[in-house]
Design a protein around this motif. Structure first.
Motif, PDB file in Angstrom:
ATOM      1  N   ALA A 534       0.838  -1.208   0.000  1.00 15.52           N
ATOM      2  CA  ALA A 534       0.000   0.000   0.000  1.00 15.52           C
ATOM      3  C   ALA A 534       0.864   1.245   0.000  1.00 15.52           C
ATOM      4  O   ALA A 534       0.561   2.235  -0.680  1.00 15.52           O
ATOM      5  CB  ALA A 534      -0.919  -0.019   1.222  1.00 15.52           C
ATOM      6  N   ARG A 535       1.962   1.234   0.780  1.00 10.76           N
ATOM      7  CA  ARG A 535       2.868   2.398   0.802  1.00 10.76           C
ATOM      8  C   ARG A 535       3.475   2.621  -0.574  1.00 10.76           C
ATOM      9  O   ARG A 535       3.608   3.755  -1.051  1.00 10.76           O
ATOM     10  CB  ARG A 535       3.982   2.169   1.819  1.00 10.76           C
ATOM     11  N   MET A 536       3.827   1.532  -1.254  1.00 12.23           N
ATOM     12  CA  MET A 536       4.411   1.648  -2.588  1.00 12.23           C
ATOM     13  C   MET A 536       3.388   2.183  -3.586  1.00 12.23           C
ATOM     14  O   MET A 536       3.748   2.876  -4.550  1.00 12.23           O
ATOM     15  CB  MET A 536       4.938   0.285  -3.043  1.00 12.23           C
ATOM     16  N   LEU A 537       2.104   1.899  -3.337  1.00 13.97           N
ATOM     17  CA  LEU A 537       1.056   2.401  -4.211  1.00 13.97           C
ATOM     18  C   LEU A 537       0.756   3.878  -3.972  1.00 13.97           C
ATOM     19  O   LEU A 537       0.608   4.658  -4.920  1.00 13.97           O
ATOM     20  CB  LEU A 537      -0.237   1.590  -4.005  1.00 13.97           C
ATOM     21  N   ALA A 538       0.658   4.248  -2.684  1.00 14.56           N
ATOM     22  CA  ALA A 538       0.128   5.574  -2.352  1.00 14.56           C
ATOM     23  C   ALA A 538       1.178   6.558  -1.873  1.00 14.56           C
ATOM     24  O   ALA A 538       0.942   7.768  -1.878  1.00 14.56           O
ATOM     25  CB  ALA A 538      -0.949   5.424  -1.278  1.00 14.56           C
ATOM     26  N   GLY A 539       2.319   6.096  -1.423  1.00 13.76           N
ATOM     27  CA  GLY A 539       3.305   7.006  -0.870  1.00 13.76           C
ATOM     28  C   GLY A 539       3.217   7.022   0.642  1.00 13.76           C
ATOM     29  O   GLY A 539       2.994   5.992   1.281  1.00 13.76           O
ATOM     30  N   SER A 540       3.338   8.206   1.232  1.00 13.23           N
ATOM     31  CA  SER A 540       3.435   8.306   2.695  1.00 13.23           C
ATOM     32  C   SER A 540       2.101   8.041   3.393  1.00 13.23           C
ATOM     33  O   SER A 540       2.075   7.495   4.494  1.00 13.23           O
ATOM     34  CB  SER A 540       3.949   9.688   3.089  1.00 13.23           C
ATOM     35  N   GLU A 541       0.972   8.416   2.781  1.00 12.47           N
ATOM     36  CA  GLU A 541      -0.322   8.282   3.445  1.00 12.47           C
ATOM     37  C   GLU A 541      -1.046   7.029   2.971  1.00 12.47           C
ATOM     38  O   GLU A 541      -1.377   6.893   1.789  1.00 12.47           O
ATOM     39  CB  GLU A 541      -1.196   9.514   3.161  1.00 12.47           C
ATOM     40  N   ILE A 542      -1.272   6.114   3.898  1.00 17.33           N
ATOM     41  CA  ILE A 542      -1.935   4.857   3.567  1.00 17.33           C
ATOM     42  C   ILE A 542      -3.395   4.960   4.006  1.00 17.33           C
ATOM     43  O   ILE A 542      -3.694   5.193   5.178  1.00 17.33           O
ATOM     44  CB  ILE A 542      -1.250   3.670   4.269  1.00 17.33           C
ATOM     45  N   THR A 543      -4.302   4.793   3.051  1.00 14.47           N
ATOM     46  CA  THR A 543      -5.744   4.886   3.330  1.00 14.47           C
ATOM     47  C   THR A 543      -6.372   3.506   3.229  1.00 14.47           C
ATOM     48  O   THR A 543      -5.770   2.570   2.690  1.00 14.47           O
ATOM     49  CB  THR A 543      -6.421   5.828   2.316  1.00 14.47           C
ATOM     50  N   PRO A 544      -7.581   3.349   3.752  1.00 13.96           N
ATOM     51  CA  PRO A 544      -8.284   2.059   3.604  1.00 13.96           C
ATOM     52  C   PRO A 544      -8.381   1.608   2.150  1.00 13.96           C
ATOM     53  O   PRO A 544      -8.286   0.414   1.838  1.00 13.96           O
ATOM     54  CB  PRO A 544      -9.652   2.317   4.211  1.00 13.96           C
ATOM     55  N   LEU A 545      -8.552   2.608   1.252  1.00 15.88           N
ATOM     56  CA  LEU A 545      -8.676   2.276  -0.166  1.00 15.88           C
ATOM     57  C   LEU A 545      -7.377   1.698  -0.711  1.00 15.88           C
ATOM     58  O   LEU A 545      -7.376   0.713  -1.464  1.00 15.88           O
ATOM     59  CB  LEU A 545      -9.077   3.527  -0.962  1.00 15.88           C
ATOM     60  N   THR A 546      -6.242   2.307  -0.322  1.00 13.93           N
ATOM     61  CA  THR A 546      -4.963   1.784  -0.808  1.00 13.93           C
ATOM     62  C   THR A 546      -4.681   0.410  -0.197  1.00 13.93           C
ATOM     63  O   THR A 546      -4.050  -0.441  -0.841  1.00 13.93           O
ATOM     64  CB  THR A 546      -3.802   2.755  -0.496  1.00 13.93           C
ATOM     65  N   MET A 547      -5.136   0.202   1.044  1.00 15.56           N
ATOM     66  CA  MET A 547      -4.957  -1.125   1.649  1.00 15.56           C
ATOM     67  C   MET A 547      -5.756  -2.175   0.859  1.00 15.56           C
ATOM     68  O   MET A 547      -5.265  -3.288   0.603  1.00 15.56           O
ATOM     69  CB  MET A 547      -5.410  -1.108   3.103  1.00 15.56           C
ATOM     70  N   GLU A 548      -6.991  -1.805   0.458  1.00 16.01           N
ATOM     71  CA  GLU A 548      -7.807  -2.730  -0.330  1.00 16.01           C
ATOM     72  C   GLU A 548      -7.152  -3.010  -1.688  1.00 16.01           C
ATOM     73  O   GLU A 548      -7.137  -4.139  -2.175  1.00 16.01           O
ATOM     74  CB  GLU A 548      -9.204  -2.132  -0.540  1.00 16.01           C
ATOM     75  N   HIS A 549      -6.604  -1.940  -2.263  1.00 13.14           N
ATOM     76  CA  HIS A 549      -5.925  -2.078  -3.558  1.00 13.14           C
ATOM     77  C   HIS A 549      -4.713  -3.008  -3.410  1.00 13.14           C
ATOM     78  O   HIS A 549      -4.462  -3.862  -4.267  1.00 13.14           O
ATOM     79  CB  HIS A 549      -5.493  -0.705  -4.069  1.00 13.14           C
ATOM     80  N   ALA A 550      -3.958  -2.852  -2.313  1.00  7.47           N
ATOM     81  CA  ALA A 550      -2.787  -3.693  -2.070  1.00  7.47           C
ATOM     82  C   ALA A 550      -3.185  -5.153  -1.908  1.00  7.47           C
ATOM     83  O   ALA A 550      -2.540  -6.063  -2.457  1.00  7.47           O
ATOM     84  CB  ALA A 550      -2.039  -3.202  -0.831  1.00  7.47           C
ATOM     85  N   LYS A 551      -4.272  -5.388  -1.146  1.00 10.08           N
ATOM     86  CA  LYS A 551      -4.751  -6.770  -0.970  1.00 10.08           C
ATOM     87  C   LYS A 551      -5.158  -7.374  -2.302  1.00 10.08           C
ATOM     88  O   LYS A 551      -4.868  -8.539  -2.601  1.00 10.08           O
ATOM     89  CB  LYS A 551      -5.944  -6.778  -0.007  1.00 10.08           C
TER      90      LYS A 551
END
Length: 562
Positions: A534-551
């Motif tokens: 998720a950090r690699m996707l979004a950068g410094s701010e990890i949101t629920p959406l980026t966590m879902e995207h990472a999963k």
């Protein structure tokens, strides 16, 4: 395959131990955290260029150690045997210590070897590719070597035959040119060697002769002294007026009458008896030497002249008779060899022409086999590029026309890769038209092909995915994972798609401990790995959406791998 890596006092790493498995392992983390330092350590461990600059501040040395599974490679086995390196446990433990003085100590399975030998062994173990590997593609001089690497056993065999013939041709050419350019000096040397050979041969030197002559000279030079000493000694023992033997015989007989009366008398009697018999022997020896003594006044001159000749030869050709004779053997061998060349320059030139024709013939055979390999390589690269969304690319291994035949160590060919990524545009040299992202994909296509043929057990990719994104990033991820089915892959990446397809993921970070920067490495799994993706996707701010995207990215990767 690299199984374990130990690093001590290397750059910002004070102490680090990592274990690696088969398949694909990614190293992720913020820029500057030390990911490339780990790859640098692997590179140095397998013979890369190092310096004391790598040593952690305040330490006297850095130590790198790696445990590798021993590959089944005949050439490596021969190399290890030549170095006396044990192979019984089917592992290789490589260790390299770099000191602040600049000294390096390299060991393989405990045996000390040179850095050059470490590099040779390392070539069978690890293949490291970084962003600078694109520069290899951008150097057209390397394209022929890449083609040969791709070639099959038939190509490798004919190339070895060519290389052997070419080296023989060059050696003969050098001999002919030296003979032509230095005929006068050559003739003068032959004359000098011939004179020296004759001078030593005529002397007919023998080992041990000089020592024997010196002994003889000493005797001849002291003839009168020896004669007087022998005669005087004999006279003293056997004088008619007062014979020492007669006097001692009288004493011996007298003592014999009383020796049974006292042990001391018996001891004295035995001593006198021994002396009497020894003097009898000495008297006989003196008489014999006196009888043989004869002065040959000419012999002394002969011995002196012979010793002077030996002295002159030693002054010219060696410190001893043995050294002179050894030199004689050397120049005799050189004369025999050069005797074959003397006066045969024309004959040698004809042999050189015939050798050149032979090399050209083998070179043409090599070229024909290379062209077959080039056609196969072109098709293989285009197939790989289709999977990297470069399906409209045209790629050609072009054999460049040359005005005349030029023999080189690599053959008669000059090869360059040509490419066009835009339909309707003509093919142009790869070094002039490809972008950074395109180069990454071409290089990855080559590596996918070569990983099946080169037999390297570990391949390292250091941010080779720079400059790509989206579906191309996913294609690169799939391609790197495909390579890991043939060889262990270690990959530094900033792309979440690449990280997601990996079998294992390490997270690299920096922290301050006791006012010193330290690199920290942890294996990620489960929720931690999802957060890192998720950090690699979004950068410094990890949101629920980026966590879902990472999963989702991780789940898709697992499904694709299955």
């Amino acid at each position: 395959m690299l199984q374990q890596l130990s690093v001590k006092n290397f750059a910002i790493i004070s102490s680090l131990e990592l274990e690696f498995q088969k398949g694909m392992t990614v190293l992720t983390g913020e820029t500057g955290a030390g990911k490339s330092i780990i790859i640098d350590a692997v590179g140095l461990l397998t013979g890369g260029r190092g310096s004391s600059d790598f040593i952690r501040q305040g330490a006297s040395k850095c130590t790198l150690e790696g445990l590798f599974a021993l590959p089944e490679h005949p050439e490596l086995a021969v190399l290890l045997d030549e170095q006396g390196i044990d192979q019984e446990e089917n592992v290789l433990i490589l260790q390299r210590d770099i000191f602040t003085s600049g000294k390096n100590i390299c060991r393989v399975n405990g045996r000390i070897i040179t850095i050059a030998m470490l590099r040779k062994i390392g070539e069978f173990l690890v293949d490291i590719h970084g962003q600078n590997e694109h520069q290899e593609l951008m150097n057209s001089e390397r394209h022929l070597g890449m083609l040969d690497d791709f070639g099959d056993n038939e190509l490798h065999k004919i190339k070895l035959t060519y290389t052997t013939a070419y080296q023989e041709y060059r050696q003969l050419e050098k001999k002919v040119r030296n003979l032509q350019n230095n005929e006068k000096a050559f003739a003068q040397r032959i004359d000098m060697l011939q004179f020296q050979s004759n001078e030593i041969a005529e002397a007919k030197l023998q080992l041990g002769e000089e020592e024997a002559l010196i002994d003889e000279r000493n005797k001849l030079a002291n003839f009168q002294k020896i004669a007087d000493a022998l005669a005087g000694s004999y006279e003293a023992i056997n004088s008619e007026e007062s014979s020492s033997l007669d006097n001692i015989a009288y004493a011996m007989n007298e003592l014999a009458t009383i020796e049974m009366l006292d042990p001391d008398y018996q001891s004295i009697s035995e001593t006198v008896q021994n002396g009497y018999y020894q003097l009898q022997e000495a008297s006989a020896d003196l008489a014999r030497h006196l009888g043989q003594l004869e002065l040959d006044e000419n012999r002394l001159d002969e011995v002196e002249n012979r010793l002077e000749l030996i002295r002159q030869l030693k002054r010219k050709y060696g410190e001893s008779v043995a050294a002179v004779l050894s030199y004689y053997e050397e120049i005799t061998e050189e004369l025999a060899e050069n005797g074959l060349l003397d006066g045969k320059a024309d004959e040698l030139e004809q042999i050189l022409v015939e050798k050149q024709q032979q090399v050209e013939k083998i070179g043409n055979q090599l070229s024909a086999i290379r062209k077959k390999a080039a056609a196969t390589l072109e098709k293989s690269i285009l197939d790989e590029l289709k999977g990297l969304y470069m399906e409209r690319t045209l790629f050609e291994v072009r054999f460049l026309e040359q005005p005349e035949v030029v023999l080189t160590e690599d053959g008669l060919d000059k090869v360059e890769f040509y490419i066009t990524t835009n339909p309707g545009e003509p093919l142009k040299p790869l070094v002039k038209v490809a972008s950074g992202g395109e180069l990454s994909r071409v290089m990855l296509a080559l590596k996918t092909i070569f990983s099946k043929t080169q037999g390297i057990t570990s391949i390292v990719f250091d941010e080779v995915d720079t400059g790509v994104s989206g579906r191309v990033a996913q294609a690169i991820a799939d391609k790197i994972y495909q390579i890991s089915s043939e060889s262990q892959v270690l990959c530094i990446t900033h792309l979440p798609q690449v990280a997601a397809v990996a079998d294992y993921q390490y997270f690299i970070s920096k922290e301050i401990i006791a006012d010193r920067t330290e690199t920290r490495v942890i294996m990620l799994s489960g929720e931690e790995r999802t957060k890192e993706i998720a950090r690699m996707l979004a950068g410094s701010e990890i949101t629920p959406l980026t966590m879902e995207h990472a999963k989702e990215l991780l789940n898709m990767a697992q499904k694709e791998k299955r």
